[in-house]
Design a protein around this motif. Structure first.
Motif, short mmCIF file in Angstrom:
data_model
loop_
_atom_site.label_atom_id
_atom_site.label_comp_id
_atom_site.label_asym_id
_atom_site.label_seq_id
_atom_site.Cartn_x
_atom_site.Cartn_y
_atom_site.Cartn_z
N ASN A 31 0.84 -1.19 0.00
CA ASN A 31 0.00 0.00 0.00
C ASN A 31 0.88 1.24 0.00
N TYR A 33 1.38 5.37 -2.29
CA TYR A 33 0.83 6.37 -3.19
C TYR A 33 1.91 6.77 -4.18
N ARG A 50 -2.11 12.20 -8.76
CA ARG A 50 -1.79 11.21 -7.75
C ARG A 50 -2.51 9.90 -8.04
N GLU A 52 -3.46 6.10 -5.98
CA GLU A 52 -3.37 5.20 -4.83
C GLU A 52 -3.09 3.79 -5.34
N TYR A 54 -3.76 0.96 -4.21
CA TYR A 54 -4.82 -0.03 -4.04
C TYR A 54 -5.93 0.12 -5.08
N LYS A 55 -5.87 1.19 -5.85
CA LYS A 55 -6.88 1.41 -6.88
C LYS A 55 -6.37 0.90 -8.22
N GLN B 97 -1.67 12.56 2.19
CA GLN B 97 -0.56 11.94 1.48
C GLN B 97 0.18 12.93 0.57
#
Lengths: 115, 110
Positions: A31, A33, A50, A52, A54-55, B97
Motif C-alpha cells: 500500500n 501512493y 496522484r 493510490e 490499491y486502486k 498523502q
C-alpha cells in the motif's frame, strides 16, 4: 533500498501532440501512493496527479493521465494535447509508509514543448 | 484554501555566516512540514520533516538544523554556512498523502 528511475532525462514534443514520461520504482510495500510533480522554470513544485496503489483504475486530471502497472512497478504519465505551458521538469515520487511517510523523488525528466 | 509562504526568495551569504529561512502555512491546522534541498539540475533531497510543534526528524546529517516553534511555522537554520549549502530550498506541507510546496528560496553561498 527504495529507488525511483526516470529513464528519460530529456524529451521534446510538438504542441498539441501526446507524450508519455516513464517511471519505475522498487518497493516491497503493498500500500502506497504515487505522484507526479511538475517544476516549471519558476522552480515552484506543482502537484500534477496522484494514484493510490490499491486502486486499479488509472487516475486522470484533465489532459494528464497515468498508466499504473502495479505488478511491473511502473507509473507513466501521459500528457495529451501538449501546451507550451507544459514545458517543465517532471518528477515521479512514490510515497511509502502512509501519511507519516516521505516522498522519494526520481531525478526528473525535462520536457520541452515546441510550437 | 491553503497557502504556503517562504522567505526570503533569494539570498546570497558568505561562507561562515548564519542562515535562517522561514516557512509558514495558512489555512490548515497541524500539518506535516518538510524542508527539501535541490541542487542544480537534480532532484529533491529531504532534509527535515516535522509532525508537530517541537518535533523534528533529520534525514541527512549536516550543518543545518530545523525548528518548529509554532504549528504552522517551520524554520531552517545554520550557524555557519558552507559552500556546499548552496541550492534551492523548498518547504512543503501535507495533511494526508500529497505534499504541497512553497515557492522556494534560492541560496548562494560565496
Amino acid at each position: 533500498a527504495q529507488t525511483v528511475t526516470q529513464s528519460q532525462p530529456e524529451m521534446s514534443v510538438q504542441e498539441a501532440e501526446t507524450v508519455t514520461l516513464s517511471c519505475t520504482y522498487d518497493t516491497s510495500e503493498n500500500n502506497y501512493y504515487l505522484f507526479w510533480y511538475k517544476q516549471p522554470p519558476s522552480r515552484q513544485m506543482i502537484l500534477v496527479i496522484r494514484q493510490e496503489a490499491y486502486k486499479q483504475q488509472n487516475a486522470t486530471e484533465n489532459r494528464f493521465s497515468v498508466n499504473f502497472q502495479k505488478a511491473a512497478k511502473s507509473f507513466s504519465l501521459k500528457i495529451s494535447d501538449s501546451q507550451l505551458g507544459d514545458t517543465a521538469m517532471y518528477f515521479c515520487a512514490p510515497l511509502y509508509g502512509g501519511s507519516q511517510g516521505n516522498l522519494i523523488f526520481g531525478k526528473g525528466t525535462k520536457l520541452s514543448v515546441k510550437p | 484554501s491553503q497557502t504556503i509562504h517562504q522567505w526570503p526568495a533569494t539570498l546570497v551569504q558568505p561562507v561562515g555566516s548564519p542562515l535562517s529561512l522561514e516557512c509558514t502555512v495558512e489555512g490548515t491546522s497541524n500539518p506535516n512540514l518538510y524542508w527539501y534541498r535541490q541542487a542544480a539540475g537534480r532532484g529533491l533531497q529531504l532534509l527535515f520533516y516535522s509532525v508537530g510543534i517541537g518535533q523534528i526528524s533529520s534525514e541527512v546529517p549536516q550543518n543545518l538544523s530545523a525548528s518548529r516553534p509554532q504549528d504552522r511555522q517551520f524554520i531552517l537554520s545554520s550557524k555557519k554556512l558552507l559552500l556546499s549549502d548552496s541550492g534551492f530550498y523548498l518547504c512543503a506541507w501535507s495533511s494526508g498523502q500529497a505534499q504541497y510546496f512553497g515557492p522556494g528560496t534560492r541560496l548562494t553561498v560565496l
